[in-house]
Design a protein around this motif. Structure first.
Motif, PDB file in Angstrom:
ATOM      1  N   GLU A   1      50.796 -65.280  21.355  1.00  0.00           N
ATOM      2  CA  GLU A   1      49.726 -66.277  21.205  1.00  0.00           C
ATOM      3  C   GLU A   1      50.333 -67.678  21.093  1.00  0.00           C
ATOM      4  OE1 GLU A   1      47.363 -65.086  17.870  1.00  0.00           O
ATOM      5  OE2 GLU A   1      46.174 -63.648  19.039  1.00  0.00           O
ATOM      6  N   GLY A   2      51.420 -67.796  20.312  1.00  0.00           N
ATOM      7  CA  GLY A   2      52.102 -69.080  20.182  1.00  0.00           C
ATOM      8  C   GLY A   2      52.756 -69.514  21.482  1.00  0.00           C
TER       9      GLY A   2
ATOM     10  N   GLU B   1      52.040 -59.954  18.831  1.00  0.00           N
ATOM     11  CA  GLU B   1      50.772 -60.677  19.041  1.00  0.00           C
ATOM     12  C   GLU B   1      50.912 -62.149  18.650  1.00  0.00           C
ATOM     13  OE1 GLU B   1      46.072 -59.813  18.442  1.00  0.00           O
ATOM     14  OE2 GLU B   1      47.384 -59.242  16.779  1.00  0.00           O
ATOM     15  N   ASP B   2      51.491 -62.402  17.467  1.00  0.00           N
ATOM     16  CA  ASP B   2      51.656 -63.789  17.005  1.00  0.00           C
ATOM     17  C   ASP B   2      52.579 -64.575  17.936  1.00  0.00           C
ATOM     18  OD1 ASP B   2      50.030 -63.238  14.891  1.00  0.00           O
ATOM     19  OD2 ASP B   2      51.620 -63.115  13.385  1.00  0.00           O
TER      20      ASP B   2
ATOM     21  N   ARG C   1      57.966 -70.059  12.963  1.00  0.00           N
ATOM     22  CA  ARG C   1      58.232 -69.259  14.155  1.00  0.00           C
ATOM     23  C   ARG C   1      59.288 -68.190  13.860  1.00  0.00           C
ATOM     24  NH1 ARG C   1      56.152 -70.848  19.003  1.00  0.00           N
ATOM     25  NH2 ARG C   1      54.235 -72.004  18.647  1.00  0.00           N
TER      26      ARG C   1
ATOM     27  N   TYR D   1      59.869 -64.260  12.501  1.00  0.00           N
ATOM     28  CA  TYR D   1      59.127 -63.008  12.348  1.00  0.00           C
ATOM     29  C   TYR D   1      60.080 -61.901  11.906  1.00  0.00           C
ATOM     30  CZ  TYR D   1      55.805 -65.719  15.036  1.00  0.00           C
ATOM     31  OH  TYR D   1      54.959 -66.720  15.461  1.00  0.00           O
TER      32      TYR D   1
ATOM     33  N   ILE E   1      52.161 -56.886  15.099  1.00  0.00           N
ATOM     34  CA  ILE E   1      51.736 -58.183  14.552  1.00  0.00           C
ATOM     35  C   ILE E   1      52.661 -59.287  15.059  1.00  0.00           C
ATOM     36  CG2 ILE E   1      51.561 -59.547  12.430  1.00  0.00           C
ATOM     37  CD1 ILE E   1      50.625 -56.938  11.028  1.00  0.00           C
TER      38      ILE E   1
END
Length: 465
Positions: free
Chosen positions: A53-54, A49-50, A250, A252, A46
């Motif tokens: 994409e950002g 991927e995040d 931003r 994680y 996760i």
């Protein structure tokens, strides 16, 4: 069906000569442990991927970005760093996107637009620790699409002629602030880089500032509680970095414990035990916990612990003795000398600082914090030296400064005019032992030199029987 038949198929292929090493030998190797082909946990996947994409959004809009990935020991921060770098290289180099397997994880990222954004992108992986850095370079030599030259020191970044588009910084808590470096050349280099980047030798600048100045996008992987030396970037700067990332969404966190089979509760337990403030503050005293399936034991004899580590090496491999830096490193200059002597038993420190865990003599030696941070072991036998002690009257841990022999681990910072108190030193030494005690995948054995500390820890660590 695949999982059930895997070992049978592997054994047949090994018998046919396709493989020369057994599954345990492969699983214990750096090439496997640091491989970018490992399956990710759900929270790792996760996060990746995040983040990507950002990153693609920021690349498309030509916007600078700073991302922070935070995780305790064993949550796979290094694996995530390497995985992301390999994934970006694969996206950049995949031509026939229409033939790409849509069932593959992250397949939606393999599109022409992303490939175009990554064209000629200058990417680097910054690894502050020498030992881990060399291990990763060794893996990159054997990984298609990755090159050892991608793995950098902070000095490499500062001295680079060109700027980077993206820097991924592993173990970012081990970046340095301005302090006395291991050599005069590095001291001069630190000043020269700072002057080149900022116009004058601003001693307040850290290697964190170098990374920001030399790259448009940064991804930091860190755990502030693994800072083990005064020269490391101070916790307040790491805290500001984390808070800034949280404010911009931003940040994680990685939570799944990939190393220690006892789970994340074990890591938290070790940190609580080493950080207990005193018996008068009952809510903060950790209750004794059992970790079923995890071999966690305290030994009264260092010889018995060494024998058990050797047995585990024969049984599972990758079993090593570790210790806090509570003895001078005599064997560095005199190969016949012994460094550690406990109850008549003698040991030598690690004979190499580069990839010590996999070195030929490591089973006969004792590794320091600087050889194992970032590494996995199957079993770790940890000697808690006389540098960490316990005062039974006050119920507090304290340091014996005279018994701590990591010169860079306790020296004051003359450049920044910082003096480190015993309380400051206690934080670093606690962090050192927390790291050492969370290296073992299957088990951790403990021997404690200070009698009072040994009695204190008996309440939390099962005795060897």
């Amino acid at each position: 069906m695949y999982r059930e038949s895997f070992r049978e198929v592997f054994d047949k292929l090994q018998a046919d000569g396709v493989f020369t090493r057994s599954i345990p030998e492969i699983e214990n190797s750096d090439l496997f442990k640091l491989s970018p082909f490992k399956a990710l946990t759900q929270d790792q996947a996760i996060a990746v991927e995040d983040i990507l994409e950002g990153l693609f959004e920021d690349l498309e809009s030509d916007t600078n970005s700073t991302i922070v990935i935070q995780g305790e020991p064993g949550t796979g921060k290094t694996v995530v760093a390497i995985y992301m770098l390999k994934l970006l290289v694969d996206i950049a180099n995949t031509v026939a996107v229409e033939d790409f397997d849509s069932d593959t994880m992250f397949s939606e990222l393999f599109i022409p637009q992303n490939r175009a954004l990554l064209t000629d992108l200058r990417i680097g992986l910054v690894v502050p620790q020498q030992s881990l850095r060399e291990s990763i370079r060794k893996v990159f030599r054997k990984t298609p699409g990755l090159k050892p030259s991608m793995v950098l020191t902070a000095f490499d970044v500062g001295n680079a002629d060109e700027d980077f588009d993206l820097l991924i910084v592993d173990e970012a808590h081990r970046l340095n602030q301005r302090a006395n470096q291991p050599s005069g050349v590095q001291n001069k280099n630190f000043a020269d880089i700072t002057k080149k980047l900022f116009g004058f030798d601003d001693v307040a600048k850290t290697q964190l500032d170098w990374i920001r100045a030399k790259s448009k996008h940064q991804i930091y992987l860190l755990d502030a509680e693994q800072s083990v030396r005064p020269a490391d970037v101070p916790p307040e700067l790491l805290g500001a970095l984390v808070n800034s990332a949280k404010d911009r969404h931003r940040h994680y966190p990685l939570a799944t414990q990939m190393r220690v089979q006892a789970g994340s509760d074990y890591v938290a337990y070790i940190r609580r035990v080493l950080g207990s403030p005193g018996p008068w503050d009952d809510p903060h005293i950790p209750a004794k916990e059992q970790f079923e399936g995890y071999d966690f034991r305290m030994f009264d004899s260092v010889a018995d612990m060494r024998a058990e580590v050797r047995r585990k090496e024969e049984e599972a491999g990758l079993s090593r003795m570790l210790a806090g830096f509570a003895w001078p490193w005599k064997s560095k200059n005199d190969k016949t000398a012994y460094d550690i002597e406990i109850d008549g038993h003698q040991f030598r420190w690690n004979s190499t600082q580069t990839d010590w865990v996999a070195s030929r003599t490591s089973l006969e030696e004792v590794g320091s914090i600087h050889t194992v941070q970032g590494y996995d072991l199957n079993y770790a036998g940890v000697i808690i030296g006389p540098d960490l002690r316990y005062d039974a009257k006050t119920g507090r841990l304290f340091v014996d400064r005279a018994s701590y022999f990591d010169k860079k681990g306790k020296e004051n910072n003359k450049v920044l005019q910082k003096k480190y108190t015993d309380e400051d030193l206690l934080r670093f030494i606690r962090n050192v032992y927390a790291v050492l005690l969370t290296r073992g995948i299957r088990g951790t054995f403990v021997y404690v030199c200070d009698p009072a500390l040994r009695e204190y820890l008996r309440a939390f660590i099962p005795a060897d029987e």
